[in-house]
Design an enzyme around this catalytic site. Structure first.
Site, short mmCIF file in Angstrom:
data_model
loop_
_atom_site.label_atom_id
_atom_site.label_comp_id
_atom_site.label_asym_id
_atom_site.label_seq_id
_atom_site.Cartn_x
_atom_site.Cartn_y
_atom_site.Cartn_z
CG ASP A 99 -0.20 -0.01 2.56
OD1 ASP A 99 0.98 -0.45 2.60
OD2 ASP A 99 -0.78 0.44 3.57
CG ASP B 278 4.06 0.05 1.64
OD1 ASP B 278 3.56 -1.07 1.79
OD2 ASP B 278 3.85 1.00 2.41
CG ASN C 229 0.59 3.35 4.28
OD1 ASN C 229 0.39 3.30 5.49
ND2 ASN C 229 1.61 2.72 3.71
CB THR D 134 4.65 -4.27 2.93
OG1 THR D 134 4.26 -3.80 1.63
CG2 THR D 134 5.82 -5.21 2.80
CG PHE E 7 -1.73 1.42 9.70
CD1 PHE E 7 -2.82 2.26 9.93
CD2 PHE E 7 -1.48 1.02 8.39
CE1 PHE E 7 -3.64 2.68 8.89
CE2 PHE E 7 -2.29 1.45 7.34
CZ PHE E 7 -3.37 2.28 7.60
CG ASN E 8 0.42 -2.90 7.53
OD1 ASN E 8 -0.03 -1.87 7.05
ND2 ASN E 8 1.67 -3.31 7.32
CG HIS F 84 7.37 0.20 9.75
ND1 HIS F 84 7.50 -0.08 11.09
CD2 HIS F 84 6.99 1.50 9.68
CE1 HIS F 84 7.21 1.01 11.79
NE2 HIS F 84 6.90 1.98 10.95
CG ASP F 85 6.08 -1.76 4.57
OD1 ASP F 85 5.69 -2.33 5.61
OD2 ASP F 85 5.41 -0.89 3.99
C1 BDR Z 1 3.06 -0.18 8.56
O1 BDR Z 1 1.98 0.74 8.38
C2 BDR Z 1 2.23 1.56 7.26
O2 BDR Z 1 2.04 2.90 7.57
C3 BDR Z 1 3.62 1.27 6.79
O3 BDR Z 1 3.69 1.31 5.38
C4 BDR Z 1 3.91 -0.11 7.31
O4 BDR Z 1 3.50 -1.11 6.41
C5 BDR Z 1 3.77 0.13 9.85
O5 BDR Z 1 2.90 0.05 10.92
CA CA Z 2 2.92 -0.59 4.15
#
Ligand code: BDR
Ligand code: CA
Length: 309
Positions: free
Chosen positions: A11, A16, A40, A124, A163-164, A237-238
């Protein structure tokens, strides 16, 4: 060395986008397809962003399939406060000249999950596309999933949830419950996978792609400097998922039983991770990343992104 084929379900999103570029810069993996999901930002924006990033790197030939525009059951809620209105705010990236494929991402994923040899799925974003593929195609499964999401400790969208997983907890639970070879790369490690301003400056002067990544980092770092002053940089993160496939020694990974809180209370989206065999002795349904060599990870990102011209 035969590269590991991967499909990136994402996303984009700053991190990403950097995960896509890291994959393109790395001979250990071969990016065969990209699927997009709402997360996102809305689906139209995450899809446009995936296309723009591939074209930036001269890889507009890699097919992009757009997927789910909303979670299974929850209300859609994007992360504009982190990634901006476009989902990729910062650089002046032109719109892509290519378009997404006509087929839905879920159909593409199901076809790929039946193919031989199978690509590894790197996920991701929210797991809506993957959960939908599992629900609608019972005969189609990947051999391996590496996903960014969740946390053993605290969350980032809420105190409890990352978040994801928070965005589509029912889809995430659907994925973990399959008991496939699934590795959860959560905040426990990604908050130690930091890109600092010094790293950003090294990429800025490396070439066209490095300059765009540095401008992405400038925007992305603003949020992290104000909300995570305790971190010495911005969490990538990703890209950690891709880095794990490039160099498995970067992460310490253990078997675990992972269950998602699918209630509507304050902890919805929390990943309950039993890696100490408290309740689920001998019955792991996934793996969880516990530790990362953050310095080696950051060097890998800087070197590989800098190699893209
Ligand atoms: C995740 O949430 C998104 O904002 C980032 O792309 C990542 O995949 C981190 O919590
Ligand atoms: Ca992401």
């Amino acid at each position: 060395m035969t590269p590991t084929p991967i499909i990136l379900d994402c996303d984009p999103g700053h991190d990403d986008a950097i995960a896509i570029l890291l994959a393109l810069a790395s001979p250990e993996v071969e990016l065969v397809g990209v699927t997009t999901v709402s997360g996102n930002q809305t689906l139209d924006k995450t899809t446009a962003n995936a296309l723009r990033v591939l074209e930036l790197a001269g890889r507009g030939d890699i097919p992009v399939y757009s997927g789910a525009d909303a979670p299974f059951m929850r209300q859609r809620d994007v992360a504009a406060h982190v990634h901006g209105e476009s989902g990729l705010d910062g650089p002046d990236l032109p719109p892509a000249s290519s378009a997404a494929q006509k087929r839905h991402a879920v159909e593409y994923l199901a076809e790929q999950f039946r193919a031989a040899p199978k690509a590894t799925l790197v996920a991701t974003g929210p797991l809506t596309n993957v959960g939908l593929a599992f629900a609608t195609h019972p005969d189609a499964r990947p051999d391996r999933i590496v996903l960014m999401g969740g946390s053993i400790g605290e969350g980032n969208r809420t105190p409890a949830a990352e978040f994801n997983i928070w965005a589509d907890p029912e889809a995430a639970q659907r994925v973990f419950a399959e008991g496939l070879d699934t590795t959860m790369v959560g905040l426990d490690v990604t908050h130690r996978a930091l890109i600092t301003d010094a790293h950003t400056e090294r990429m800025r002067t490396a070439g066209k792609v490095g300059k765009v990544v540095a401008e992405l980092m400038d925007f992305y770092a603003r949020f992290h400097k104000s909300h995570y002053p305790d971190l010495d940089g911005s969490p990538m993160h990703d890209p950690v998922c891709v880095a794990h496939l490039i160099d498995p020694t970067l992460l310490d990974v253990r078997d675990a039983f992972i269950e998602v809180d699918c209630t509507t209370g304050p902890s919805w989206g929390r990943t309950n991770v039993d890696w100490r065999n408290r309740e689920h002795f001998g019955a792991p349904n996934a793996k969880v990343a516990l530790d990362i060599d953050g310095e080696r990870f950051a060097e890998l990102v800087v070197e590989r992104i800098s190699s893209l011209k």
